[in-house]
Enzyme design. Structure first.
Site, PDB file in Angstrom:
ATOM      1  N   GLY A 318      18.763 -21.985  25.309  1.00 16.18           N
ATOM      2  CA  GLY A 318      19.540 -22.526  26.418  1.00 16.18           C
ATOM      3  C   GLY A 318      20.178 -23.839  26.027  1.00 16.18           C
ATOM      4  O   GLY A 318      20.579 -24.033  24.884  1.00 16.18           O
ATOM      5  N   GLU A 319      20.317 -24.731  26.976  1.00 16.38           N
ATOM      6  CA  GLU A 319      20.915 -26.056  26.809  1.00 16.38           C
ATOM      7  C   GLU A 319      22.433 -26.021  26.630  1.00 16.38           C
ATOM      8  O   GLU A 319      23.100 -27.032  26.759  1.00 16.38           O
ATOM      9  CB  GLU A 319      20.310 -26.823  25.615  1.00 16.38           C
ATOM     10  CG  GLU A 319      18.831 -27.085  25.703  1.00 16.38           C
ATOM     11  CD  GLU A 319      18.304 -27.871  24.509  1.00 16.38           C
ATOM     12  OE1 GLU A 319      19.106 -28.269  23.623  1.00 16.38           O
ATOM     13  OE2 GLU A 319      17.076 -28.096  24.447  1.00 16.38           O
ATOM     14  N   GLY A 320      22.992 -24.853  26.274  1.00 17.36           N
ATOM     15  CA  GLY A 320      24.393 -24.760  25.884  1.00 17.36           C
ATOM     16  C   GLY A 320      24.550 -24.549  24.396  1.00 17.36           C
ATOM     17  O   GLY A 320      25.671 -24.574  23.876  1.00 17.36           O
TER      18      GLY A 320
END
EC number: 2.4.2.21
Length: 354
Positions: A318-320
């Site tokens: 995740g996180e981008g």
């Protein structure tokens, strides 16, 4: 449908199909065998149509990483405690997270947006304070958010996308941080895409078999408790979602309204994308799904949407992070479209007839 949400949806128009023939002709005239750059050509074509520009710009890129806590974490569905959410936000703001490394490498600007973290942050560079509540309620016992709060989070995401477009950004991306957020994401998929909870529930941050079975039971309980509330996609978002997921849905809708392509990260961000697509199918014209997450269920979600993610790297952070990597490929595809010579300009002989 809330009036403010309907006004946002009314601003979203399908991409410019009228440019398709001209864009394809240009790609076919580049100094290469037709179609030989494969998906890079498909990506370039989609970008052209989304922007409505046969000479599209792509230099400024931004990812917004939306952070929030989840009341359902109290049910023990994650391997990590809820206090990790603010700790990771501080790590991002200090430049030490994976998303920081990858955005720096890709030349992508990063904003970390506090949508609902159970912590009071000081004013820090790179932090956007938009907290609606200090975390969602426990969806296993009632609705995660009120519809008023869900709308506030969604519209905040839309505003941030509009602000980014006005600031000259050409390509946007989503990211998220929130302990236990695979649980609401899975619940949203189960209801909005009509898939079984068992088939799409994964291990998130690395839970064992016993906790996985517990997580499945919690998601089923949440759906049973909130089932009568899930009458529309927006109502389902409020009942089973989270503040960062609502903001991601709004960010995607806002980007589409501004004719700005948006790169969707992984399992959690895709839940925001599903909400946006259910609210307005035309947003598909502006979406690039960055990667196929290693999180169980993401493949089934992509198949349900008829989507083909750009990358398959077994990512599940995740996180981008996946969005940051995919942005480089999208930028490369657009540069191919804009910068390669054509057969006519380069005086290169084309394929001879058979």
């Amino acid at each position: 449908m809330p009036e403010k949400l309907q006004l946002l949806l009314d601003r979203i128009k399908p991409a410019s199909r009228s440019l398709s023939d001209a864009a394809r002709a240009h790609l076919d005239d580049l100094t290469k065998p037709q179609g030989s750059l494969g998906r890079l050509e498909e990506i370039a074509l989609k970008y052209v149509l989304a922007t409505g520009n046969l000479s599209p710009l792509l230099s400024k890129k931004k990812i917004c990483c939306f952070a929030a806590d989840h009341g359902v974490a109290a049910e023990g569905v994650s391997a990590f405690p809820a206090e990790v959410t603010p700790q990771m936000v501080y790590n991002m703001l200090g430049g030490g997270a994976a998303i920081n490394v990858l955005t720096r490498h890709a030349g992508v600007d990063l904003d970390v947006v506090d949508m609902g973290v159970n912590h009071d942050f000081p004013d820090l560079a790179g932090l956007v304070k938009r907290k609606v509540q200090p975390g969602s309620a426990n969806m296993a016992t009632g609705p995660a958010m009120s519809e008023e709060d869900a709308l506030q989070a969604l519209l905040c995401g839309a505003e941030l996308a509009a602000e980014a477009q006005e600031a000259g950004y050409h390509l946007l991306g989503t990211g998220e941080m929130g302990i236990a957020n695979t649980t609401p994401a899975t619940a949203l998929y189960a209801v909005l895409l009509d898939v079984s909870v068992e088939s799409i529930t994964g291990r998130g941050t690395g839970i064992d078999d016993e906790r996985l079975l517990h997580k499945i039971a919690v998601i089923k309980q949440a759906i049973a408790v909130n089932g009568s509330r899930c009458t529309t996609p927006f109502a389902t978002l409020a009942a089973l979602g989270g503040y960062e997921i609502a903001a991601i849905a709004g960010f995607i809708l806002g980007a589409a309204a501004a004719r700005t392509p948006v790169v969707v990260d992984g399992f959690i961000s895709s839940a925001g994308a599903v909400v946006a697509l259910k609210l307005c199918p035309a947003v598909e014209d502006y979406l690039f799904f960055s990667h196929l997450s290693n999180e169980q269920g993401h493949r089934a979600v992509m198949e349900k949407l008829g989507a083909r993610p750009i990358l398959d790297l077994d990512l599940r952070l995740g996180e981008g992070t996946g969005a940051a990597i995919a942005m480089q490929l999208i930028e490369g595809a657009v540069k191919i479209y804009n910068e390669m010579a054509t057969f006519s300009a380069a005086r290169v002989s084309e394929k001879s007839g058979e």
